[in-house]
Design a protein around this motif. Structure first.
Motif, PDB file in Angstrom:
ATOM      1  N   GLN A 256       0.822  -1.200   0.000  1.00 44.50           N
ATOM      2  CA  GLN A 256       0.000   0.000   0.000  1.00 44.50           C
ATOM      3  C   GLN A 256       0.865   1.262   0.000  1.00 44.50           C
ATOM      4  O   GLN A 256       0.377   2.340  -0.305  1.00 44.50           O
ATOM      5  CB  GLN A 256      -0.909   0.014   1.244  1.00 44.50           C
ATOM      6  N   GLN A 257       2.131   1.140   0.381  1.00 48.46           N
ATOM      7  CA  GLN A 257       3.004   2.310   0.491  1.00 48.46           C
ATOM      8  C   GLN A 257       3.512   2.738  -0.878  1.00 48.46           C
ATOM      9  O   GLN A 257       3.766   1.919  -1.749  1.00 48.46           O
ATOM     10  CB  GLN A 257       4.205   2.001   1.385  1.00 48.46           C
ATOM     11  N   THR A 258       3.687   4.057  -1.019  1.00 47.13           N
ATOM     12  CA  THR A 258       4.289   4.585  -2.236  1.00 47.13           C
ATOM     13  C   THR A 258       5.797   4.344  -2.155  1.00 47.13           C
ATOM     14  O   THR A 258       6.332   4.115  -1.062  1.00 47.13           O
ATOM     15  CB  THR A 258       4.034   6.101  -2.362  1.00 47.13           C
ATOM     16  N   PRO A 259       6.505   4.431  -3.265  1.00 50.62           N
ATOM     17  CA  PRO A 259       7.968   4.283  -3.218  1.00 50.62           C
ATOM     18  C   PRO A 259       8.620   5.299  -2.271  1.00 50.62           C
ATOM     19  O   PRO A 259       9.578   4.979  -1.574  1.00 50.62           O
ATOM     20  CB  PRO A 259       8.402   4.510  -4.663  1.00 50.62           C
ATOM     21  N   GLU A 260       8.082   6.526  -2.240  1.00 51.25           N
ATOM     22  CA  GLU A 260       8.636   7.542  -1.348  1.00 51.25           C
ATOM     23  C   GLU A 260       8.446   7.149   0.118  1.00 51.25           C
ATOM     24  O   GLU A 260       9.326   7.342   0.946  1.00 51.25           O
ATOM     25  CB  GLU A 260       7.988   8.913  -1.610  1.00 51.25           C
ATOM     26  N   GLN A 261       7.272   6.589   0.450  1.00 47.91           N
ATOM     27  CA  GLN A 261       7.000   6.165   1.822  1.00 47.91           C
ATOM     28  C   GLN A 261       7.927   5.014   2.225  1.00 47.91           C
ATOM     29  O   GLN A 261       8.424   4.983   3.339  1.00 47.91           O
ATOM     30  CB  GLN A 261       5.544   5.742   1.986  1.00 47.91           C
ATOM     31  N   ARG A 262       8.139   4.080   1.294  1.00 46.54           N
ATOM     32  CA  ARG A 262       9.043   2.956   1.588  1.00 46.54           C
ATOM     33  C   ARG A 262      10.462   3.457   1.815  1.00 46.54           C
ATOM     34  O   ARG A 262      11.160   2.993   2.709  1.00 46.54           O
ATOM     35  CB  ARG A 262       8.988   1.923   0.469  1.00 46.54           C
TER      36      ARG A 262
END
Length: 179
Positions: free
Chosen positions: A102-108
């Motif tokens: 569910q996380q965006t690449p930026e969040q990861r």
């Protein structure tokens, strides 16, 4: 569940990645973290009869909370056995690939940077930060678990936050300058 290996296997496979992410916040070395996770699952299976769910519609959420509590406690037990000496070792890249889809690449990326910075905190700060901020324990529960005073728990949390704020501001400034 104690003598039902088929169900144990299904539960283990479904929640292994979740448990490993929890333990990684407390234990540095991948090999040691996997040992702690396995120890945690042994405890879970041995005490599964104690698990109760009064709200069947929230079964998975309640089960995940119970697993989280067991994994945190098992990791803390291991840290106590090791006198909370920080371990040295990297986190394999494939562990980050198991991050929530569910996380965006930026969040990861932010999650990865945050965990790396948390792991560099002194052990007493790191454990209190993880328990309070990430795992939701109260200062009273932390003090009881770690054998420290509530004041020490609050102080360690404040110092951990200040240290992380400084590090994350430094990372942000570096990223702005390199843009």
């Amino acid at each position: 569940m104690r003598n039902q290996p088929g169900y144990q296997k299904v539960l283990y496979e479904k929640y292994y990645g979740y448990a490993l992410k929890i333990v990684f916040r407390y234990v540095y070395r991948y090999e040691k973290a996997t040992d702690v996770v396995n120890d945690g699952f042994v405890k879970l299976f041995n005490h599964f009869s104690r698990f109760t769910c009064r709200e069947p519609e929230h079964l998975e959420k309640i089960l995940m909370g119970w697993i989280k509590k067991i994994m945190v406690n098992t990791a803390i037990d291991e840290l106590r056995r090791q006198n909370m000496i920080p371990e040295i070792g990297g986190i394999p890249e494939y562990v980050w690939e198991e991050a929530d889809n569910q996380q965006t690449p930026e969040q990861r990326l932010f999650y990865k940077e945050l965990i790396i910075e948390v792991k560099q905190l002194p052990p007493s700060y790191r454990v209190v930060f993880n328990m309070y901020v990430i795992d939701g324990f109260s200062h009273q529960e932390i003090a009881s678990q770690l054998g420290i005073t509530v004041g020490t728990s609050k102080s360690n949390l404040a110092k951990a936050r200040a240290h992380l704020q400084k590090k994350l501001n430094s990372i942000r400034e570096r990223n702005i300058c390199s843009s």
